[in-house]
Scaffold this motif. Structure first.
Motif, PDB file in Angstrom:
ATOM      1  N   SER A  39       0.869  -1.181   0.000  1.00 48.62           N
ATOM      2  CA  SER A  39       0.000   0.000   0.000  1.00 48.62           C
ATOM      3  C   SER A  39       0.894   1.215   0.000  1.00 48.62           C
ATOM      4  CB  SER A  39      -0.895   0.015   1.234  1.00 48.62           C
ATOM      5  OG  SER A  39      -0.123   0.259   2.371  1.00 48.62           O
ATOM      6  N   LYS A  41       0.395   3.916   1.650  1.00 47.59           N
ATOM      7  CA  LYS A  41       0.537   4.464   2.996  1.00 47.59           C
ATOM      8  C   LYS A  41      -0.141   3.551   4.007  1.00 47.59           C
ATOM      9  CE  LYS A  41      -3.445   7.598   3.027  1.00 47.59           C
ATOM     10  NZ  LYS A  41      -3.950   7.420   4.378  1.00 47.59           N
ATOM     11  N   GLY A  42       0.107   3.806   5.284  1.00 47.43           N
ATOM     12  CA  GLY A  42      -0.449   2.944   6.331  1.00 47.43           C
ATOM     13  C   GLY A  42      -1.928   3.220   6.580  1.00 47.43           C
ATOM     14  N   GLY A  43      -2.588   2.270   7.201  1.00 50.80           N
ATOM     15  CA  GLY A  43      -3.969   2.466   7.644  1.00 50.80           C
ATOM     16  C   GLY A  43      -5.046   2.218   6.621  1.00 50.80           C
ATOM     17  N   VAL A  44      -4.664   1.735   5.433  1.00 55.31           N
ATOM     18  CA  VAL A  44      -5.683   1.516   4.393  1.00 55.31           C
ATOM     19  C   VAL A  44      -6.258   0.093   4.439  1.00 55.31           C
ATOM     20  CG1 VAL A  44      -4.733   3.267   2.837  1.00 55.31           C
ATOM     21  CG2 VAL A  44      -3.995   0.889   2.594  1.00 55.31           C
ATOM     22  N   LYS A  46      -4.057  -2.840   4.525  1.00 54.75           N
ATOM     23  CA  LYS A  46      -3.132  -3.782   3.871  1.00 54.75           C
ATOM     24  C   LYS A  46      -3.014  -5.081   4.670  1.00 54.75           C
ATOM     25  CE  LYS A  46       1.034  -2.532   4.604  1.00 54.75           C
ATOM     26  NZ  LYS A  46       1.221  -3.435   5.754  1.00 54.75           N
ATOM     27  N   SER A  47      -2.793  -4.956   5.992  1.00 52.83           N
ATOM     28  CA  SER A  47      -2.625  -6.169   6.810  1.00 52.83           C
ATOM     29  C   SER A  47      -3.930  -6.936   6.926  1.00 52.83           C
ATOM     30  CB  SER A  47      -2.135  -5.801   8.219  1.00 52.83           C
ATOM     31  OG  SER A  47      -0.973  -5.033   8.124  1.00 52.83           O
ATOM     32  N   THR A  48      -5.039  -6.219   7.003  1.00 53.59           N
ATOM     33  CA  THR A  48      -6.344  -6.886   7.063  1.00 53.59           C
ATOM     34  C   THR A  48      -6.564  -7.675   5.773  1.00 53.59           C
ATOM     35  OG1 THR A  48      -7.163  -5.081   8.431  1.00 53.59           O
ATOM     36  CG2 THR A  48      -8.829  -6.457   7.387  1.00 53.59           C
ATOM     37  N   SER A  75       1.254  -6.524  12.523  1.00 50.61           N
ATOM     38  CA  SER A  75      -0.102  -6.777  13.031  1.00 50.61           C
ATOM     39  C   SER A  75      -0.654  -8.139  12.676  1.00 50.61           C
ATOM     40  CB  SER A  75      -1.053  -5.671  12.573  1.00 50.61           C
ATOM     41  OG  SER A  75      -0.734  -5.228  11.298  1.00 50.61           O
ATOM     42  N   ASN A 203     -10.250  -0.942  -0.708  1.00 54.71           N
ATOM     43  CA  ASN A 203     -10.787  -1.318   0.600  1.00 54.71           C
ATOM     44  C   ASN A 203     -11.617  -0.163   1.160  1.00 54.71           C
ATOM     45  OD1 ASN A 203     -11.150  -2.900   2.916  1.00 54.71           O
ATOM     46  ND2 ASN A 203      -9.342  -2.023   3.913  1.00 54.71           N
ATOM     47  N   MET A 204     -12.512  -0.491   2.078  1.00 53.82           N
ATOM     48  CA  MET A 204     -13.416   0.498   2.708  1.00 53.82           C
ATOM     49  C   MET A 204     -14.162   1.266   1.624  1.00 53.82           C
ATOM     50  SD  MET A 204     -11.106   1.843   5.843  1.00 53.82           S
ATOM     51  CE  MET A 204      -9.643   0.977   6.415  1.00 53.82           C
ATOM     52  N   MET A 239     -13.965  -3.776  -1.523  1.00 53.68           N
ATOM     53  CA  MET A 239     -14.258  -4.388  -0.230  1.00 53.68           C
ATOM     54  C   MET A 239     -15.044  -3.416   0.648  1.00 53.68           C
ATOM     55  SD  MET A 239     -13.806  -7.139   1.448  1.00 53.68           S
ATOM     56  CE  MET A 239     -12.451  -8.061   0.788  1.00 53.68           C
ATOM     57  N   MET A 241     -16.709  -1.714   4.081  1.00 54.26           N
ATOM     58  CA  MET A 241     -16.224  -1.486   5.442  1.00 54.26           C
ATOM     59  C   MET A 241     -17.249  -2.149   6.352  1.00 54.26           C
ATOM     60  SD  MET A 241     -15.326   2.261   6.746  1.00 54.26           S
ATOM     61  CE  MET A 241     -14.205   2.548   8.065  1.00 54.26           C
ATOM     62  N   THR A 242     -16.824  -3.145   7.125  1.00 54.12           N
ATOM     63  CA  THR A 242     -17.789  -3.829   7.987  1.00 54.12           C
ATOM     64  C   THR A 242     -17.228  -4.001   9.394  1.00 54.12           C
ATOM     65  OG1 THR A 242     -17.044  -6.124   7.718  1.00 54.12           O
ATOM     66  CG2 THR A 242     -18.464  -5.251   5.965  1.00 54.12           C
ATOM     67  N   LEU A 245     -15.069  -7.172   9.756  1.00 51.39           N
ATOM     68  CA  LEU A 245     -13.686  -7.051   9.281  1.00 51.39           C
ATOM     69  C   LEU A 245     -12.851  -6.241  10.264  1.00 51.39           C
ATOM     70  CD1 LEU A 245     -14.011  -6.539   5.420  1.00 51.39           C
ATOM     71  CD2 LEU A 245     -12.850  -8.413   6.579  1.00 51.39           C
ATOM     72  N   ALA A 246     -13.498  -5.289  10.940  1.00 51.97           N
ATOM     73  CA  ALA A 246     -12.757  -4.456  11.899  1.00 51.97           C
ATOM     74  C   ALA A 246     -12.367  -5.255  13.135  1.00 51.97           C
ATOM     75  CB  ALA A 246     -13.606  -3.250  12.293  1.00 51.97           C
TER      76      ALA A 246
HETATM   77  P1  ADP Z   1      -2.586  -1.185   7.264  1.00 51.01           P
HETATM   78  O1  ADP Z   1      -1.993  -2.561   7.289  1.00 51.01           O
HETATM   79  O2  ADP Z   1      -2.740  -0.641   5.879  1.00 51.01           O
HETATM   80  O3  ADP Z   1      -1.902  -0.221   8.179  1.00 51.01           O
HETATM   81  P2  ADP Z   1      -4.786  -2.346   8.781  1.00 51.01           P
HETATM   82  O4  ADP Z   1      -5.107  -3.604   8.067  1.00 51.01           O
HETATM   83  O5  ADP Z   1      -4.006  -2.423  10.047  1.00 51.01           O
HETATM   84  O6  ADP Z   1      -4.096  -1.310   7.788  1.00 51.01           O
HETATM   85  O7  ADP Z   1      -6.183  -1.603   9.002  1.00 51.01           O
HETATM   86  C1  ADP Z   1      -6.269  -0.327   9.634  1.00 51.01           C
HETATM   87  C2  ADP Z   1      -7.550  -0.293  10.478  1.00 51.01           C
HETATM   88  O8  ADP Z   1      -8.695  -0.350   9.641  1.00 51.01           O
HETATM   89  C3  ADP Z   1      -7.663  -1.479  11.442  1.00 51.01           C
HETATM   90  O9  ADP Z   1      -8.230  -1.026  12.629  1.00 51.01           O
HETATM   91  C4  ADP Z   1      -8.595  -2.444  10.716  1.00 51.01           C
HETATM   92  O10 ADP Z   1      -9.338  -3.238  11.612  1.00 51.01           O
HETATM   93  C5  ADP Z   1      -9.513  -1.483   9.970  1.00 51.01           C
HETATM   94  N1  ADP Z   1     -10.019  -2.027   8.693  1.00 51.01           N
HETATM   95  C6  ADP Z   1      -9.308  -2.380   7.603  1.00 51.01           C
HETATM   96  N2  ADP Z   1     -10.111  -2.773   6.608  1.00 51.01           N
HETATM   97  C7  ADP Z   1     -11.387  -2.680   7.063  1.00 51.01           C
HETATM   98  C8  ADP Z   1     -12.695  -2.944   6.498  1.00 51.01           C
HETATM   99  N3  ADP Z   1     -12.835  -3.340   5.245  1.00 51.01           N
HETATM  100  N4  ADP Z   1     -13.773  -2.751   7.302  1.00 51.01           N
HETATM  101  C9  ADP Z   1     -13.636  -2.293   8.563  1.00 51.01           C
HETATM  102  N5  ADP Z   1     -12.445  -2.014   9.138  1.00 51.01           N
HETATM  103  C10 ADP Z   1     -11.331  -2.204   8.410  1.00 51.01           C
END
Ligand code: ADP
Length: 276
Positions: A39, A41-44, A46-48, A75, A203-204, A239, A241-242, A245-246
């Motif tokens: 990704s 940037k962070g927080g999008v 990627k790890s999820t 994570s 995503n989201m 994808m 936002m649910t 998934l969170a």
């Molecule tokens: P990154 O790896 O890009 O930093 P994360 O996978 O850690 O991002 O996700 C960042 C935050 O967003 C986490 O709190 C995660 O639970 C939440 N999140 C990610 N994708 C979704 C989604 N599709 N629906 C709801 N929450 C999500």
């Protein structure tokens, strides 16, 4: 342990002269395909997405591993609800930890006593750690190794691309203006490193109204499909936002709803097609 082209996931597709690249493969491993999740940037998410792709491929019957290359923001153990903070060695290499879904995982969090301790390492040490996760870990036989890349296009993702034979890259983004520009950097970086980009996951992308099932777009992104064409890439899935998934780290949710499951199937179908 020495480098070995015979156990390289790029075998047959590699254009480098035998033994001339900087990649070291563990002779004990037989990893068929390596897919990196990137990704800008962070927080999008990627790890999820890395976690959900791994779980879906495992459900489809493949043997799967996840290499957590996000050394300063690891994570994957949390997302796969793995509590271990210890790893063991064997003659073949460091043994990854296995999740309850039977996914093999290696993360820096297994090597530190407290998951809240910061990983204070300079760039070269971070890069060396990721490299070791490829060369010194005994992954054994795997159909897919998913790499949760560090965010961005800096030093560490660059080293990862140079030291692990990545077959393809999946880029994760969210529907916001600025993000497209940053996504382009990830795509262009992968291409410069001669790694194929499978496509982009948005995503989201939207929310689903619990009362009337209507898709609610939170961000304005009418131009996304045009952007995808302009980048000569593919939209792998949108994808939602649910809540489920969170909270995948709770380890309690096993069903994610039709829209999420459909999207995950679409994404992993593309990965399977690409890897055939
Ligand atoms: P990154 O790896 O890009 O930093 P994360 O996978 O850690 O991002 O996700 C960042 C935050 O967003 C986490 O709190 C995660 O639970 C939440 N999140 C990610 N994708 C979704 C989604 N599709 N629906 C709801 N929450 C999500």
């Amino acid at each position: 342990m020495s480098s070995n082209c015979d156990t390289c996931p790029s075998k047959g597709k590699c254009t480098s002269e035998k033994g001339s690249c900087s990649i070291e493969n563990n002779v004990n491993n037989k990893v068929k395909k390596v897919i990196a999740v990137m990704s800008g940037k962070g927080g999008v998410g990627k790890s999820t997405m890395s976690t959900m792709i791994a779980k879906t491929l495992r459900k489809k019957g493949y043997s799967v591993g996840v290499l957590d290359a996000d050394i300063t923001g690891p994570s994957i153990p949390r997302l796969l609800n793995i509590k271990e903070t210890e790893v063991f060695g064997s003659e073949q290499g460091i043994l990854p930890v296995t999740s309850k879904e039977d996914i093999k995982v290696m993360s820096i969090n297994f090597l530190i006593n407290d998951e809240e301790s910061p990983v204070i390492l300079r760039g070269p040490a971070v890069s060396a750690t990721v490299k070791q996760f490829w060369t010194d870990v005994y992954w054994g036989e795997l159909d897919y190794l998913i790499i949760d890349m560090p965010p961005g296009t800096g030093d560490v993702p660059l080293t990862v691309m140079q030291s692990i034979p990545i077959n393809g890259v999946v880029v994760v983004t969210t529907p916001q203006d600025m993000v497209s520009m940053i996504v382009a950097k990830s795509i262009n970086m992968a291409r410069k490193m001669n790694v194929e980009v499978l496509g982009v996951i948005q995503n989201m992308s939207y929310l689903v109204c619990p009362d009337c099932n209507t898709k609610i777009k939170i961000f304005k992104d009418e131009d996304f499909k045009e952007y995808i064409d302009r980048m000569h890439t593919k939209l792998l899935g949108e994808m939602p936002m649910t809540l489920d998934l969170a909270k995948i780290s709770d380890g309690e949710v096993t069903q994610y709803g039709d829209k999420v499951e459909e999207t995950l199937n679409e994404i992993t179908d593309e990965i399977e097609k690409f890897c055939k």
